[in-house]
Scaffold this active site. Structure first.
Site, short mmCIF file in Angstrom:
data_model
loop_
_atom_site.label_atom_id
_atom_site.label_comp_id
_atom_site.label_asym_id
_atom_site.label_seq_id
_atom_site.Cartn_x
_atom_site.Cartn_y
_atom_site.Cartn_z
N TRP A 92 1.24 5.60 -1.83
CA TRP A 92 0.93 6.57 -2.88
C TRP A 92 1.95 6.65 -4.00
CZ3 TRP A 92 -2.30 11.13 -3.77
CH2 TRP A 92 -3.58 10.97 -3.23
N TYR B 262 0.83 -1.21 0.00
CA TYR B 262 0.00 0.00 0.00
C TYR B 262 0.86 1.25 0.00
CZ TYR B 262 -3.54 3.39 1.20
OH TYR B 262 -4.38 4.47 1.16
N1 LIG Z 1 -2.31 8.61 12.22
C1 LIG Z 1 -2.69 8.65 10.95
N2 LIG Z 1 -2.10 7.84 10.04
C2 LIG Z 1 -2.48 7.89 8.74
C3 LIG Z 1 -3.48 8.79 8.32
C4 LIG Z 1 -4.09 9.61 9.29
O1 LIG Z 1 -5.00 10.41 8.98
N3 LIG Z 1 -3.66 9.54 10.58
N4 LIG Z 1 -3.82 8.84 6.99
C5 LIG Z 1 -3.63 7.64 6.20
C6 LIG Z 1 -3.81 7.83 4.76
S1 LIG Z 1 -5.30 8.54 4.26
C7 LIG Z 1 -2.93 7.39 3.83
S2 LIG Z 1 -3.37 7.41 2.16
C8 LIG Z 1 -1.63 6.80 4.22
C9 LIG Z 1 -0.48 7.21 3.28
O2 LIG Z 1 0.59 6.38 3.44
P1 LIG Z 1 1.66 6.15 2.27
O3 LIG Z 1 1.00 6.24 0.95
O4 LIG Z 1 2.38 4.90 2.58
O5 LIG Z 1 2.61 7.41 2.48
P2 LIG Z 1 3.66 8.06 1.50
O6 LIG Z 1 4.56 8.89 2.35
O7 LIG Z 1 2.96 8.75 0.38
O8 LIG Z 1 4.49 6.82 0.97
C10 LIG Z 1 4.90 6.68 -0.32
C11 LIG Z 1 6.35 6.16 -0.32
O9 LIG Z 1 6.67 5.83 -1.66
C12 LIG Z 1 7.96 6.32 -1.96
N5 LIG Z 1 8.01 6.52 -3.42
C13 LIG Z 1 7.62 7.59 -4.14
N6 LIG Z 1 7.79 7.38 -5.45
C14 LIG Z 1 8.30 6.14 -5.56
C15 LIG Z 1 8.71 5.35 -6.68
O10 LIG Z 1 8.63 5.75 -7.83
N7 LIG Z 1 9.15 4.09 -6.42
C16 LIG Z 1 9.25 3.60 -5.16
N8 LIG Z 1 9.69 2.35 -5.00
N9 LIG Z 1 8.92 4.34 -4.09
C17 LIG Z 1 8.44 5.59 -4.29
C18 LIG Z 1 8.10 7.57 -1.14
O11 LIG Z 1 9.47 7.87 -0.94
C19 LIG Z 1 7.34 7.19 0.14
O12 LIG Z 1 8.19 6.63 1.10
O13 LIG Z 1 -1.31 7.21 5.57
C20 LIG Z 1 -2.34 6.87 6.49
N10 LIG Z 1 -1.88 7.06 7.85
N1 LIG Z 2 -1.30 18.42 1.98
C1 LIG Z 2 -1.76 17.18 1.98
N2 LIG Z 2 -2.96 16.90 1.42
C2 LIG Z 2 -3.45 15.64 1.47
C3 LIG Z 2 -2.71 14.57 2.01
C4 LIG Z 2 -1.44 14.88 2.60
O1 LIG Z 2 -0.75 14.00 3.13
N3 LIG Z 2 -1.01 16.17 2.56
N4 LIG Z 2 -3.23 13.29 1.97
C5 LIG Z 2 -4.29 13.02 1.00
C6 LIG Z 2 -4.99 11.77 1.30
S1 LIG Z 2 -4.23 10.32 0.87
C7 LIG Z 2 -6.24 11.73 1.80
S2 LIG Z 2 -7.01 10.23 2.00
C8 LIG Z 2 -6.95 12.94 2.18
C9 LIG Z 2 -7.48 12.79 3.60
O2 LIG Z 2 -8.60 13.55 3.83
P1 LIG Z 2 -9.11 13.64 5.33
O3 LIG Z 2 -8.97 12.32 5.98
O4 LIG Z 2 -10.44 14.23 5.34
O5 LIG Z 2 -8.02 14.65 5.92
P2 LIG Z 2 -7.52 14.86 7.41
O6 LIG Z 2 -6.71 16.12 7.34
O7 LIG Z 2 -6.86 13.67 7.95
O8 LIG Z 2 -8.84 15.09 8.22
C10 LIG Z 2 -9.68 16.18 7.92
C11 LIG Z 2 -10.11 16.87 9.18
O9 LIG Z 2 -11.03 16.09 9.89
C12 LIG Z 2 -11.09 16.65 11.18
N5 LIG Z 2 -11.54 15.66 12.14
C13 LIG Z 2 -10.85 14.66 12.67
N6 LIG Z 2 -11.63 13.96 13.52
C14 LIG Z 2 -12.83 14.56 13.52
C15 LIG Z 2 -14.06 14.32 14.18
O10 LIG Z 2 -14.22 13.39 14.95
N7 LIG Z 2 -15.08 15.16 13.90
C16 LIG Z 2 -14.95 16.21 13.03
N8 LIG Z 2 -16.01 16.94 12.79
N9 LIG Z 2 -13.81 16.46 12.41
C17 LIG Z 2 -12.77 15.65 12.64
C18 LIG Z 2 -9.70 17.12 11.51
O11 LIG Z 2 -9.76 18.40 12.11
C19 LIG Z 2 -9.00 17.08 10.18
O12 LIG Z 2 -8.29 18.26 9.91
O13 LIG Z 2 -6.09 14.07 2.15
C20 LIG Z 2 -5.31 14.14 0.97
N10 LIG Z 2 -4.67 15.43 0.91
MO LIG Z 3 -5.36 8.58 1.95
#
Ligand SMILES: Nc1nc2c(c(=O)[nH]1)N[C@H]1C(S)=C(S)[C@@H](COP(=O)(O)OP(=O)(O)OC[C@H]3O[C@@H](n4cnc5c(=O)[nH]c(N)nc54)[C@H](O)[C@@H]3O)O[C@H]1N2
Ligand SMILES: Nc1nc2c(c(=O)[nH]1)N[C@H]1C(S)=C(S)[C@@H](COP(=O)(O)OP(=O)(O)OC[C@H]3O[C@@H](n4cnc5c(=O)[nH]c(N)nc54)[C@H](O)[C@@H]3O)O[C@H]1N2
Ligand SMILES: [Mo]
Length: 765
Positions: free
Chosen positions: A113, A111
């Site tokens: 991005w 998993y």
């Molecule tokens: N506590 C908490 N944890 C969360 C979340 C949260 O809200 N709270 N959000 C979650 C969500 S929504 C998501 S989507 C995940 C994201 O989690 P990930 O998608 O695992 O996070 P990234 O840092 O985007 O990891 C991508 C990795 O791929 C590497 N990479 C980039 N390009 C390439 C390439 O071309 N080849 C290879 N081999 N590697 C490459 C980058 O260096 C990086 O280390 O995290 C989740 N974790």
């Molecule tokens: N700059 C930047 N943009 C991103 C990403 C990133 O890593 N960096 N990640 C991308 C990815 S993979 C995803 S999936 C999306 C994630 O999209 P989301 O999961 O929606 O993004 P978050 O910032 O984790 O959460 C949004 C907001 O929800 C609020 N929140 C948390 N818990 C609660 C609750 O119980 N009640 C209410 N009402 N609000 C709450 C928090 O204040 C938080 O700022 O973002 C994407 N966009």
């Molecule tokens: Mo995500």
């Protein structure tokens, strides 16, 4: 291209042009982007940063003792091994595992991005390779983004894709919405990012246009900046993970005061009577909800009365369902929207996750986007994606998922390319322990992430700027010819080159490459879009023309409102794909599973991960503004957002004062699972009782030999719980947990997150 020095390229966080002025890398946002993203400026420093992996490395313990569980993972030294030798060793190891266990022996979920280019997309590459070489792999399903919603939504309305990405658009919000009630907000920092790339950041402008027209935005959430200033929103601070109570109370007022849209409910929903009986029996009164949410009852009543009769839009952020019982706010929000009767009307109704990403609220392209075919996976075994540690720690163990009693597979080898589990997963000490159990861990990485530091075989890959690709997504009108900007770093190779070399050793070159080199694949992928253009009688430039122009504008489909509009217009002819064909406010199917943690209708389930005397604060661990997840945490823009080298935790001045914490102090966040350091900043944008430490600071254990090491850099996942949302979806619950924060008075440990690990020759024995 106006500037001959600059060439087109694209990232998940924006399309841009790049080139060198002397040895300085210049990044210029795409000229058509009205609101470019600062994250682009992580590139210049990241490109040649010492955190990059220079050559193939093998963990010393694996080299000396061979495959097997090993407690040294995460603190071992690494030995540089030449490419040919490392590929030979890895190929033999893959053969060993394939012969011993077949595809079930390899966990290839991988998993993450990766990068925006659709050909070098690492996760697609590793899947295609494992299908070609092993016949398949144990996969993962769903996402960390939408773990709960992607399972509950199909039971009650439609797929998360349909409800989240092909529904109300920003154009409709700008033109039609009168009230937008945004649970969790729609923070611009989030919609700045979209998988495959985004050429125009339109969200700020759309919200501004709506507000100027008189649309009222209401932000329900713990953080004031989850809606941009341009929206002019009223802020209703709410105690995290209590939104379901507020939603049910709003429904209760609509019900008991006869304010709900009876005709809509009768025609378009199923199970309203049972839902209404629940609202009445608890009862879900405003007074009841006030006690849970911290929002006064009068305010709840006033809000409920202000909604009917207007073009109202209810949005629910992904963030709300990334928490214990995360299915409930997704369902309760839909129920509230159904009672308001605006679903399917322009700018009205229910849009799950609008604004979470740049893919949402947009028109769909009318031609197909580039995507690397992954081949066929012959292995049936899978896990819900966030159950990775559970699987590795408990192979064969039983668990529930979406109506099934399942058993965890028992893979021997784990292969990761394009993801960072030490970013995305919860309870990182437990994840370390889980990775120590596998026989072999293989990681392809750009840089020395904590995941790479646990791997047995670490292969250095190029970053996006070092190769050609196509940037494209299903909702962005520009397809970008991503030109190569820089030479590969040190000995780094493309994932495709690495997998091709392995395919040769495993005898599956033809299946994996189909005889194409990287350029050949780009042309092949492009031609699919070109054929679609031709089929529509539209101009269809050749690949060479596309490449020279640097981009091509794709036709977009009508803004048709998706399945909700079709259903509203013709409920018999375009029923929803639910058992009743309607919006299910009671689901016989979900009820039939008998899960006490996800009953048959939206239900208030008191969360168990809540503050107590030892952990009195609620941590919101949301997405970071200065980077995408953990990517290029060492880049200039990300570093500039840190203070004293550490991630910044935001807290309310009153909570800080009560703990003797001042602006800029280093603090320790801690609970039973772990602790991390961060730099405190005091702000009233965070409600009292809440602290906000975003994700993405690279895990940096002070002493990796400890069972639960202190992270000195500020990764909140040392604190979060590794527990599923419910037995229904088993989604990630990383957004929230309970913590205490204390001033850190000890000697400040150095930050080593971005230093490469010590080579074996000089490492202490
Ligand atoms: N506590 C908490 N944890 C969360 C979340 C949260 O809200 N709270 N959000 C979650 C969500 S929504 C998501 S989507 C995940 C994201 O989690 P990930 O998608 O695992 O996070 P990234 O840092 O985007 O990891 C991508 C990795 O791929 C590497 N990479 C980039 N390009 C390439 C390439 O071309 N080849 C290879 N081999 N590697 C490459 C980058 O260096 C990086 O280390 O995290 C989740 N974790
Ligand atoms: N700059 C930047 N943009 C991103 C990403 C990133 O890593 N960096 N990640 C991308 C990815 S993979 C995803 S999936 C999306 C994630 O999209 P989301 O999961 O929606 O993004 P978050 O910032 O984790 O959460 C949004 C907001 O929800 C609020 N929140 C948390 N818990 C609660 C609750 O119980 N009640 C209410 N009402 N609000 C709450 C928090 O204040 C938080 O700022 O973002 C994407 N966009
Ligand atoms: Mo995500």
């Amino acid at each position: 291209m106006s500037d001959p020095l600059l060439h087109p390229h694209s990232a998940h966080w924006g399309a841009f042009r790049a080139g060198f002025a002397g040895d300085r890398l210049i990044i210029q946002p795409h000229p058509a982007d009205p609101d470019p993203n600062g994250i682009l400026q992580n590139f210049p420093e990241a490109l040649r940063h010492p955190a990059r992996i220079a050559r193939p490395m093998v963990r010393r313990g694996w080299l000396t003792d061979g495959p097997g569980a090993d407690r040294r993972r995460g603190r071992d030294a690494y030995v540089a091994v030449p490419w040919d030798e490392v590929l030979d060793r890895l190929a033999s190891e893959l053969v060993r595992v394939r012969d011993a266990a077949g595809p079930e022996g390899v966990f290839g979920g991988s998993y993450g991005w990766s990068s925006a280019g659709r050909f070098h997309h690492a996760q697609s590459q590793v899947h295609r390779f494992l299908n070609s070489a092993i016949g398949g792999y144990v996969r993962s399903v769903n996402s960390y983004s939408a773990g709960a919603s992607s399972v509950i939504l199909p039971h009650i309305a439609g797929t998360a894709e349909q409800i989240g990405r092909h529904n109300v658009t920003w154009e409709q919000v700008a033109a039609h919405s009168e009230v937008v009630l945004a649970f969790g907000g729609m923070a611009l920092k989030n919609s700045m990012v979209g998988g495959g790339g985004v050429s125009r950041h339109i969200e700020r402008g759309a919200m501004q246009a709506a507000a100027q027209r008189g649309c009222r935005f209401i932000l329900v959430g713990p953080l004031r900046d989850d809606l941009p200033e341009e929206a002019g929103a009223a802020w209703l601070p709410i105690i995290p993970n209590t939104d379901t109570a507020l939603m049910l109370a709003l429904c209760h007022v609509l019900l008991t005061e006869g304010l709900y849209d009876r005709a809509f409910v009768e025609r378009y929903t199923a199970g309203f009577d049972r839902f209404a009986a629940y609202l009445r029996s608890l009862p879900c009164s405003p007074e009841w909800a006030a006690g849970l949410t911290g929002i006064p009852a009068e305010q709840i009543i006033a809000l409920a009365r202000s909604l009917p009769g207007k073009r109202s839009l209810i949005t629910v952020a992904h963030g709300l369902q990334r928490a214990e019982f995360g299915e409930q706010p997704v369902w309760a929000g839909l129920a509230l929207a159904a009672m308001l009767g605006q679903i399917g009307l322009p700018g009205g109704g229910y849009n799950y996750a609008l604004g979470a990403l740049a893919h949402t609220g947009r028109r769909q392209n009318a031609v197909s986007a580039a995507a690397l075919p992954q081949g066929r996976n012959r292995c049936a075994a899978f896990i819900p994606v966030a159950r990775i540690s559970d699987m590795l720690l408990n192979p064969g163990g039983a668990y529930d998922y979406n109506g099934e009693r399942r058993h965890y597979p028992a893979p021997k080898l784990v292969y990761w390319a394009g993801g960072n589990p030490f970013h995305h997963h919860q309870d990182l000490a437990r994840l370390s322990e889980a990775f120590r159990r596998v026989e072999t861990l293989v990681v392809h990485e750009i840089a020395w992430t904590a995941t790479a530091r646990h791997a047995d075989i670490v292969l250095p890959v190029t970053m996006t700027l070092e190769r050609e690709d196509i940037g494209s997504s299903q909702t962005d009108p520009l397809m970008i010819a991503m030109h190569r900007i820089a030479a590969p770093y040190a000995e780094a190779r493309d994932d495709y080159t690495i997998f091709t070399a392995l395919a040769e050793r495993l005898g599956c070159t033809e299946t994996f490459t189909e005889g194409r080199d990287a350029r050949g694949w780009l042309e092949h992928l492009y031609n699919r879009t070109r054929d679609d253009l031709r089929g529509k009688g539209l101009p269809a430039p050749s690949f060479a023309e596309f490449w020279a122009a640097g981009e091509i504008e794709l036709p977009q489909a009508e803004d048709d409102g998706g399945i909700f509009r079709a259903f509203r217009d013709d409920p018999a002819g375009a029923p929803l794909a639910t058992p009743s064909g309607r919006i299910e406010l009671y689901s016989e199917v979900v009820a039939g599973f008998g899960y006490e943690d996800c009953p048959g209708h939206p239900t208030w389930l008191p969360p168990t991960d809540i503050p107590d005397a030892t952990v009195p604060l609620r941590l919101v661990a949301n997405q970071p503004a200065t980077r995408l997840h953990s990517q290029f945490d060492f880049g200039g823009h990300s570093i500039a957002g840190k203070r004293r080298g550490r991630e910044v935790v935001r807290m309310h001045p009153a909570d800080a004062a009560a703990r003797g914490i001042a602006e800029g102090d280093i603090v320790r966040l801690h609970n039973a699972r772990g602790a991390c350091l961060a730099t405190a900043t005091l702000t009233e944008a965070v409600m009292q009782g809440v602290v906000n430490l975003p994700t993405g600071a690279w895990y940096d254990p002070a002493d990796p030999a400890e069972e639960r090491p202190l992270c000195v850099h500020g990764n909140p996942n040392v604190l979060t719980r590794d527990v599923g949302t419910s037995r229904l979806a088993q989604g990630c619950t990383g957004q929230l947990t309970a913590v205490e924060v204390s001033r850190f008075a000890g000697n400040l440990p150095p930050i080593r997150a971005f230093d490469p690990p010590m080579p074996a020759a000089v490492a202490a024995e």
